[in-house]
Write an enzyme that holds these catalytic residues in place. Structure first.
Site, PDB file in Angstrom:
ATOM      1  N   LYS A  35       0.938  -1.088   0.039  1.00 35.55           N
ATOM      2  CA  LYS A  35      -0.039  -0.145   0.091  1.00 35.55           C
ATOM      3  C   LYS A  35       0.972   1.367   0.070  1.00 35.55           C
ATOM      4  O   LYS A  35       1.764   1.457   0.857  1.00 35.55           O
ATOM      5  CB  LYS A  35      -0.833   0.021   1.081  1.00 35.55           C
ATOM      6  CG  LYS A  35      -1.919   1.277   1.167  1.00 35.55           C
ATOM      7  CD  LYS A  35      -3.050   1.087   2.299  1.00 35.55           C
ATOM      8  CE  LYS A  35      -2.227   1.599   3.644  1.00 35.55           C
ATOM      9  NZ  LYS A  35      -2.388   2.954   3.655  1.00 35.55           N
ATOM     10  N   ASP A  62      -3.511   4.301  -1.686  1.00 31.46           N
ATOM     11  CA  ASP A  62      -4.492   4.803  -0.744  1.00 31.46           C
ATOM     12  C   ASP A  62      -4.242   6.116  -0.486  1.00 31.46           C
ATOM     13  O   ASP A  62      -3.912   6.598   0.525  1.00 31.46           O
ATOM     14  CB  ASP A  62      -4.238   3.881   0.584  1.00 31.46           C
ATOM     15  CG  ASP A  62      -5.016   4.269   1.610  1.00 31.46           C
ATOM     16  OD1 ASP A  62      -6.297   4.649   1.227  1.00 31.46           O
ATOM     17  OD2 ASP A  62      -4.803   4.171   2.740  1.00 31.46           O
ATOM     18  N   LYS A  64      -7.179   8.029  -0.821  1.00 29.90           N
ATOM     19  CA  LYS A  64      -8.577   8.479   0.022  1.00 29.90           C
ATOM     20  C   LYS A  64      -9.078   9.884  -0.621  1.00 29.90           C
ATOM     21  O   LYS A  64      -9.268  10.864  -0.123  1.00 29.90           O
ATOM     22  CB  LYS A  64      -8.496   8.744   1.408  1.00 29.90           C
ATOM     23  CG  LYS A  64      -7.680   7.402   2.321  1.00 29.90           C
ATOM     24  CD  LYS A  64      -7.887   7.630   3.682  1.00 29.90           C
ATOM     25  CE  LYS A  64      -7.468   6.408   4.592  1.00 29.90           C
ATOM     26  NZ  LYS A  64      -5.928   5.860   4.194  1.00 29.90           N
ATOM     27  N   ASP A  67     -13.256  15.122  -3.067  1.00 35.41           N
ATOM     28  CA  ASP A  67     -13.284  16.427  -3.651  1.00 35.41           C
ATOM     29  C   ASP A  67     -14.506  16.361  -4.550  1.00 35.41           C
ATOM     30  O   ASP A  67     -15.287  15.589  -4.409  1.00 35.41           O
ATOM     31  CB  ASP A  67     -11.928  16.571  -4.434  1.00 35.41           C
ATOM     32  CG  ASP A  67     -11.507  18.108  -4.392  1.00 35.41           C
ATOM     33  OD1 ASP A  67     -12.299  18.773  -4.608  1.00 35.41           O
ATOM     34  OD2 ASP A  67     -10.266  17.942  -4.379  1.00 35.41           O
ATOM     35  N   THR A 131     -10.387   3.791  11.199  1.00 36.02           N
ATOM     36  CA  THR A 131     -10.177   2.741  12.324  1.00 36.02           C
ATOM     37  C   THR A 131      -9.447   3.649  13.456  1.00 36.02           C
ATOM     38  O   THR A 131      -9.397   3.066  14.479  1.00 36.02           O
ATOM     39  CB  THR A 131      -9.389   1.602  11.938  1.00 36.02           C
ATOM     40  OG1 THR A 131      -8.399   2.026  11.125  1.00 36.02           O
ATOM     41  CG2 THR A 131     -10.088   0.499  11.231  1.00 36.02           C
ATOM     42  N   ARG A 214       2.641  -0.348  10.752  1.00 37.68           N
ATOM     43  CA  ARG A 214       3.827   0.005  11.782  1.00 37.68           C
ATOM     44  C   ARG A 214       4.386  -1.499  12.332  1.00 37.68           C
ATOM     45  O   ARG A 214       5.392  -1.633  12.618  1.00 37.68           O
ATOM     46  CB  ARG A 214       3.450   0.730  12.846  1.00 37.68           C
ATOM     47  CG  ARG A 214       3.701   2.181  12.292  1.00 37.68           C
ATOM     48  CD  ARG A 214       2.745   3.272  13.252  1.00 37.68           C
ATOM     49  NE  ARG A 214       1.231   3.018  12.984  1.00 37.68           N
ATOM     50  CZ  ARG A 214       0.286   3.761  13.462  1.00 37.68           C
ATOM     51  NH1 ARG A 214       0.762   4.878  14.308  1.00 37.68           N
ATOM     52  NH2 ARG A 214      -0.916   3.554  13.228  1.00 37.68           N
TER      53      ARG A 214
HETATM   54  O1  C5P Z   1       0.403   1.338  10.871  1.00 34.74           O
HETATM   55  P1  C5P Z   1      -0.796   0.805  10.788  1.00 34.74           P
HETATM   56  O2  C5P Z   1      -0.935  -0.788  10.688  1.00 34.74           O
HETATM   57  O3  C5P Z   1      -1.853   1.303  11.870  1.00 34.74           O
HETATM   58  O4  C5P Z   1      -1.166   1.307   9.513  1.00 34.74           O
HETATM   59  C1  C5P Z   1      -2.559   1.292   8.905  1.00 34.74           C
HETATM   60  C2  C5P Z   1      -2.790   1.800   7.485  1.00 34.74           C
HETATM   61  O5  C5P Z   1      -4.046   1.590   7.128  1.00 34.74           O
HETATM   62  C3  C5P Z   1      -2.102   3.373   7.461  1.00 34.74           C
HETATM   63  O6  C5P Z   1      -1.529   3.240   6.207  1.00 34.74           O
HETATM   64  C4  C5P Z   1      -3.541   3.920   7.407  1.00 34.74           C
HETATM   65  O7  C5P Z   1      -3.546   5.151   6.427  1.00 34.74           O
HETATM   66  C5  C5P Z   1      -4.433   2.816   6.795  1.00 34.74           C
HETATM   67  N1  C5P Z   1      -5.820   2.812   6.853  1.00 34.74           N
HETATM   68  C6  C5P Z   1      -6.307   3.091   8.269  1.00 34.74           C
HETATM   69  N2  C5P Z   1      -7.783   3.226   8.493  1.00 34.74           N
HETATM   70  C7  C5P Z   1      -8.546   3.390   7.293  1.00 34.74           C
HETATM   71  C8  C5P Z   1      -7.889   3.273   6.147  1.00 34.74           C
HETATM   72  C9  C5P Z   1      -6.810   3.286   5.946  1.00 34.74           C
HETATM   73  O8  C5P Z   1      -5.999   2.962   9.182  1.00 34.74           O
HETATM   74  N3  C5P Z   1      -9.889   3.391   7.658  1.00 34.74           N
END
Ligand code: C5P
Length: 235
Positions: A35, A62, A64, A67, A131, A214
């Site tokens: 991603k 991603d 998002k 607009d 989330t 992460r």
């Molecule tokens: O580091 P972590 O596992 O929390 O990363 C989650 C990834 O998913 C991030 O790149 C974040 O931008 C993406 N994301 C999210 N919640 C969403 C959509 C995408 O955490 N609803």
């Protein structure tokens, strides 16, 4: 429960192309989908997408989009045109909060652009609730409403936490894609995510794709961290 085993998506949330390339090298044997989000894309742009496509990887762009309908439709066209040979991006995101016209125009633009560029139409995924948002009582119904809107407008799926995945799966059927971020192996830090879940829980709730950033990217040994999660996913 999903019919297929979900797939792992690694979020390349790093600042430089150099770091991204390093992770792609290290994880490339085990991970098929990467991603590229706003952090990396803002830092280095389409070059990272082309690098992944050249390496034979699937790209989840991603950004998002949210607009006016015309701008989002054109952004989606530009995303579809990011290709290497006949290989285009695999999936991209737009906010369902952009509304019906924006989502429909984006969906039409994706189909037209894919035809013109002779690539497979990428999966269009609607963002429902982040989330990192605090859990509210009505979140399930909110996400379901957004998922129904996304489907009506021609989108292929939604991004939803595993808490909502089962509800979406029940009402929208097997072919509607569910992508779940906020995945944390048992005992891992939640970071800023509020609605987290383990890989096996997400799988049990019906998610098709699990997004992990992460816990892999910041791990001392990213390959080992990815393998640990893949093992839990039964892959
Ligand atoms: O580091 P972590 O596992 O929390 O990363 C989650 C990834 O998913 C991030 O790149 C974040 O931008 C993406 N994301 C999210 N919640 C969403 C959509 C995408 O955490 N609803």
């Amino acid at each position: 429960m999903t019919k297929y085993k979900p797939q792992l998506i690694v979020a390349l949330d790093v600042d430089t192309l150099y770091e991204a390339k390093g992770l792609i090298d290290v994880l490339g044997r085990d991970v098929e989908i990467f991603k590229v989000g706003s952090q990396l894309f803002t830092a280095c742009g389409p070059v990272v997408v082309r690098h992944l496509l050249k390496a034979g990887k699937k790209v989840f762009l991603d950004l998002k989009y949210h607009d006016i309908p015309n701008t989002v439709a054109n952004a989606v066209r530009a995303a579809v045109n990011l290709k290497e040979g006949s290989q285009g991006i695999f999936m991209c995101t737009l906010h369902t909060a952009g509304g019906r016209e924006m989502l429909k125009r984006a969906s039409e633009a994706a189909t037209e652009a894919a035809l013109a560029a002779k690539v497979k139409r990428p999966l269009l995924l609607g963002i429902t609730a982040l989330t990192s948002d605090e859990k509210k009582d009505s979140i399930g119904q909110f996400v379901l409403k957004k998922a129904l809107l996304a489907k009506e407008c021609g989108l292929d799926g939604v991004v939803a936490s595993s808490q909502e995945a089962a509800l979406v799966r029940k009402h929208l059927g097997r072919d509607f894609m569910i992508v779940t971020p906020g995945i944390r192996p048992a005992g891992a830090e939640a970071d800023d995510q509020k609605r987290i879940t383990t890989p096996s829980e997400a799988q049990a709730q019906g998610s098709d794709f699990l997004v992990v950033g992460r816990p892999i990217v910041k791990a001392e040994d990213p390959r080992e961290a990815a393998r640990h999660i893949l093992k839990e996913m039964g892959r």
